[in-house]
Design a protein around this motif. Structure first.
Motif, PDB file in Angstrom:
ATOM      1  N   GLY A  14      17.394  29.332  67.549  1.00 42.07           N
ATOM      2  CA  GLY A  14      16.160  29.693  66.820  1.00 42.07           C
ATOM      3  C   GLY A  14      15.094  28.682  66.856  1.00 42.07           C
ATOM      4  O   GLY A  14      14.230  28.636  65.905  1.00 42.07           O
ATOM      5  N   ILE A  15      15.239  27.643  67.750  1.00 37.10           N
ATOM      6  CA  ILE A  15      14.406  26.560  67.489  1.00 37.10           C
ATOM      7  C   ILE A  15      13.375  26.282  68.808  1.00 37.10           C
ATOM      8  O   ILE A  15      12.146  26.063  68.465  1.00 37.10           O
ATOM      9  N   CYS A  16      13.921  26.606  69.966  1.00 35.04           N
ATOM     10  CA  CYS A  16      13.032  26.419  71.002  1.00 35.04           C
ATOM     11  C   CYS A  16      12.059  27.563  71.426  1.00 35.04           C
ATOM     12  O   CYS A  16      11.081  27.217  71.913  1.00 35.04           O
ATOM     13  N   GLY A  17      12.267  28.826  71.143  1.00 40.28           N
ATOM     14  CA  GLY A  17      11.307  29.831  71.389  1.00 40.28           C
ATOM     15  C   GLY A  17      11.253  30.620  72.816  1.00 40.28           C
ATOM     16  O   GLY A  17      10.085  31.194  72.865  1.00 40.28           O
ATOM     17  N   THR A  18      12.257  30.184  73.567  1.00 40.84           N
ATOM     18  CA  THR A  18      12.211  30.513  74.834  1.00 40.84           C
ATOM     19  C   THR A  18      12.781  31.914  74.993  1.00 40.84           C
ATOM     20  O   THR A  18      12.637  32.738  75.779  1.00 40.84           O
ATOM     21  N   CYS A  19      13.773  32.544  74.207  1.00 43.02           N
ATOM     22  CA  CYS A  19      14.400  33.603  74.328  1.00 43.02           C
ATOM     23  C   CYS A  19      13.605  34.844  73.802  1.00 43.02           C
ATOM     24  O   CYS A  19      13.731  35.583  72.931  1.00 43.02           O
ATOM     25  N   SER A  20      12.772  35.089  74.685  1.00 39.05           N
ATOM     26  CA  SER A  20      11.441  35.903  74.211  1.00 39.05           C
ATOM     27  C   SER A  20      11.664  37.435  74.988  1.00 39.05           C
ATOM     28  O   SER A  20      11.656  37.487  76.173  1.00 39.05           O
ATOM     29  N   MET A  21      11.813  38.514  74.530  1.00 40.30           N
ATOM     30  CA  MET A  21      11.985  39.725  74.911  1.00 40.30           C
ATOM     31  C   MET A  21      11.701  40.914  73.912  1.00 40.30           C
ATOM     32  O   MET A  21      11.704  40.677  72.579  1.00 40.30           O
ATOM     33  N   MET A  22      11.365  41.895  74.402  1.00 46.50           N
ATOM     34  CA  MET A  22      10.773  43.264  73.503  1.00 46.50           C
ATOM     35  C   MET A  22      12.024  44.079  73.352  1.00 46.50           C
ATOM     36  O   MET A  22      12.637  44.256  74.713  1.00 46.50           O
ATOM     37  N   ILE A  23      12.614  44.306  72.317  1.00 45.28           N
ATOM     38  CA  ILE A  23      14.078  45.169  72.125  1.00 45.28           C
ATOM     39  C   ILE A  23      13.627  46.362  71.304  1.00 45.28           C
ATOM     40  O   ILE A  23      13.175  46.292  70.218  1.00 45.28           O
ATOM     41  N   ASP A  24      13.709  47.418  72.235  1.00 50.69           N
ATOM     42  CA  ASP A  24      13.165  48.599  71.468  1.00 50.69           C
ATOM     43  C   ASP A  24      11.819  48.621  71.135  1.00 50.69           C
ATOM     44  O   ASP A  24      11.505  48.900  69.970  1.00 50.69           O
ATOM     45  N   ILE A  79      19.428  50.974  74.276  1.00 51.68           N
ATOM     46  CA  ILE A  79      18.474  49.926  73.875  1.00 51.68           C
ATOM     47  C   ILE A  79      17.519  49.627  75.150  1.00 51.68           C
ATOM     48  O   ILE A  79      18.031  49.443  76.317  1.00 51.68           O
ATOM     49  N   GLN A  80      16.193  49.478  74.603  1.00 49.03           N
ATOM     50  CA  GLN A  80      15.300  49.332  75.841  1.00 49.03           C
ATOM     51  C   GLN A  80      14.970  47.660  75.532  1.00 49.03           C
ATOM     52  O   GLN A  80      14.708  47.134  74.701  1.00 49.03           O
ATOM     53  N   ILE A  81      14.841  47.056  77.018  1.00 47.50           N
ATOM     54  CA  ILE A  81      14.704  45.673  76.783  1.00 47.50           C
ATOM     55  C   ILE A  81      13.722  45.407  77.820  1.00 47.50           C
ATOM     56  O   ILE A  81      13.755  45.735  79.021  1.00 47.50           O
ATOM     57  N   GLU A  82      12.495  44.823  77.439  1.00 50.17           N
ATOM     58  CA  GLU A  82      11.386  44.449  78.446  1.00 50.17           C
ATOM     59  C   GLU A  82      10.912  43.126  78.025  1.00 50.17           C
ATOM     60  O   GLU A  82      11.107  42.413  77.034  1.00 50.17           O
ATOM     61  N   PRO A  83      10.148  42.454  78.890  1.00 47.91           N
ATOM     62  CA  PRO A  83       9.662  41.101  78.914  1.00 47.91           C
ATOM     63  C   PRO A  83       8.347  41.445  78.049  1.00 47.91           C
ATOM     64  O   PRO A  83       7.725  42.473  77.808  1.00 47.91           O
ATOM     65  N   TRP A  84       7.810  40.084  77.400  1.00 47.47           N
ATOM     66  CA  TRP A  84       6.333  40.068  76.893  1.00 47.47           C
ATOM     67  C   TRP A  84       5.435  40.949  77.720  1.00 47.47           C
ATOM     68  O   TRP A  84       5.545  40.564  79.031  1.00 47.47           O
ATOM     69  N   ARG A  85       4.549  41.603  77.356  1.00 46.30           N
ATOM     70  CA  ARG A  85       3.625  42.265  78.286  1.00 46.30           C
ATOM     71  C   ARG A  85       2.148  41.685  77.794  1.00 46.30           C
ATOM     72  O   ARG A  85       1.667  42.156  76.622  1.00 46.30           O
ATOM     73  N   SER A  86       1.693  40.834  78.365  1.00 42.80           N
ATOM     74  CA  SER A  86       0.230  40.579  78.211  1.00 42.80           C
ATOM     75  C   SER A  86      -0.238  39.712  79.427  1.00 42.80           C
ATOM     76  O   SER A  86       0.329  39.073  80.181  1.00 42.80           O
ATOM     77  N   ARG A  87      -1.750  40.022  79.521  1.00 48.78           N
ATOM     78  CA  ARG A  87      -2.239  39.601  80.778  1.00 48.78           C
ATOM     79  C   ARG A  87      -2.089  38.169  81.031  1.00 48.78           C
ATOM     80  O   ARG A  87      -2.054  37.496  82.013  1.00 48.78           O
ATOM     81  N   ALA A  88      -2.099  37.196  79.749  1.00 44.54           N
ATOM     82  CA  ALA A  88      -1.941  35.802  79.799  1.00 44.54           C
ATOM     83  C   ALA A  88      -0.626  35.275  80.101  1.00 44.54           C
ATOM     84  O   ALA A  88      -0.193  34.320  80.152  1.00 44.54           O
ATOM     85  N   PHE A  89       0.385  36.130  79.873  1.00 45.89           N
ATOM     86  CA  PHE A  89       1.904  36.009  80.263  1.00 45.89           C
ATOM     87  C   PHE A  89       2.266  36.830  81.422  1.00 45.89           C
ATOM     88  O   PHE A  89       2.979  37.798  81.330  1.00 45.89           O
ATOM     89  N   PRO A  90       1.900  36.466  82.683  1.00 45.47           N
ATOM     90  CA  PRO A  90       2.582  37.200  83.683  1.00 45.47           C
ATOM     91  C   PRO A  90       3.903  37.090  84.068  1.00 45.47           C
ATOM     92  O   PRO A  90       4.562  36.160  83.861  1.00 45.47           O
ATOM     93  N   VAL A  91       4.584  38.219  84.609  1.00 37.72           N
ATOM     94  CA  VAL A  91       5.720  38.400  84.563  1.00 37.72           C
ATOM     95  C   VAL A  91       6.429  37.612  85.866  1.00 37.72           C
ATOM     96  O   VAL A  91       5.568  37.774  87.003  1.00 37.72           O
ATOM     97  N   ILE A  92       7.380  36.489  85.827  1.00 34.58           N
ATOM     98  CA  ILE A  92       7.856  35.966  87.038  1.00 34.58           C
ATOM     99  C   ILE A  92       9.051  36.704  87.487  1.00 34.58           C
ATOM    100  O   ILE A  92       9.110  36.895  88.737  1.00 34.58           O
ATOM    101  N   ARG A  93       9.957  37.325  86.494  1.00 35.40           N
ATOM    102  CA  ARG A  93      11.077  37.830  87.099  1.00 35.40           C
ATOM    103  C   ARG A  93      11.831  38.600  85.855  1.00 35.40           C
ATOM    104  O   ARG A  93      12.153  38.001  84.984  1.00 35.40           O
TER     105      ARG A  93
END
Ligand code: SF4
Ligand code: FES
Length: 249
Positions: A61-71, A97-111
């Protein structure tokens, strides 16, 4: 537990992407959400399939990298909790369970679930620092800081730059993140010399990166794993107005 995952799969930035159904088997309620994904990936590799790409680092819970939308909720169903600190006991056997990446124009999906959040780094580079003259170490406690200011700075400094606030805002606004960084430094004496210049530069970079404006939905505060309050946005706006209208440096 056995879970039915609906996971966003995207081979690269130019791929259209699609939801894919993946079964998660032999999942313990004591696993973290990321450990569940580790187990799923081990099974996918054994089957000769591509593992799910997702970001992670500290798992504390420190680095902020584990970012995903869950449901549909940034970091999942538990408030004040990062994805890596979310445990499978928050779900029930047989759940989908639905799992998706952050969706925002300024955060393009890499993979798959990995997005490019370097826009945040460019905002920090624009002003999220203090300039200091180096030399001998100062005596401890020779710069008294009132307790309320120290507490407020510490609250803002808890921001881990995960981007959940952006992903949850209908405008893709980064104002809670930027306000936390500005509020952290602006509450301390060391942050005063560059206070208004910092607000102007960081807000300008935020706009240049394509983040939207705040329109008071408060979703950012609701999903922030560090529970940063939106009151910091008001404080940032006051600093920015003084910089823009009064020419404060
Ligand atoms: S303000 Fe909260 S949600 Fe936004 S980047 Fe910082 S920790 Fe993440
Ligand atoms: S992996 Fe670092 S905050 Fe989750």
């Amino acid at each position: 537990m056995r879970l039915h995952l609906q996971v966003w799969r995207q081979d690269g930035p130019r791929d259209a992407g699609r939801m894919e159904r993946i079964e998660a088997t032999d999942i313990s309620a004591d696993m973290s959400f990321l450990e569940m994904l580790d187990k799923v990936n081990e099974d996918l590799i054994v089957e000769g399939r591509e593992p799910i790409a997702f970001d992670h680092d500290c798992r504390e819970g420190i680095c902020g990298t584990c970012s995903m939308m869950i449901d549909g909720v940034a970091h999942g169903p538990e408030s004040g909790t990062t994805t890596c600190q979310l445990h499978m006991r928050s779900f029930r056997d047989g759940d989908t369970i639905q799992i998706e990446p952050w969706r925002s124009r300024a955060f393009p999906v890499i993979r798959d679930l990995v997005v490019d959040r370097t826009a945040f780094e460019r905002i920090i580079r624009a002003g999220g620092y203090v300039s200091v003259n180096t030399g001998n170490a100062q005596d401890a406690n020779n710069l008294p800081i009132p307790k309320p200011d120290a507490d407020a700075a510490m609250d803002a400094a808890a921001c881990i730059g995960c981007g959940a606030c952006v992903a949850s805002c209908p405008n893709g606004s980064a104002m809670l993140f930027v306000a936390a960084k500005i509020g952290h430094l602006g509450h301390l004496p060391q942050g005063q010399p560059e206070r208004y210049r910092r607000a102007r530069a960081m807000v300008a970079q935020m706009d240049a990166e394509g983040f939207g404006a705040c329109s008071n939905h408060y979703e950012c505060e609701a999903v922030c794993p560090k529970e940063i309050p939106v009151s910091f946005i008001g404080r940032m706006n006051r600093d920015f107005m003084r910089a823009a209208l009064c020419g404060e440096e």
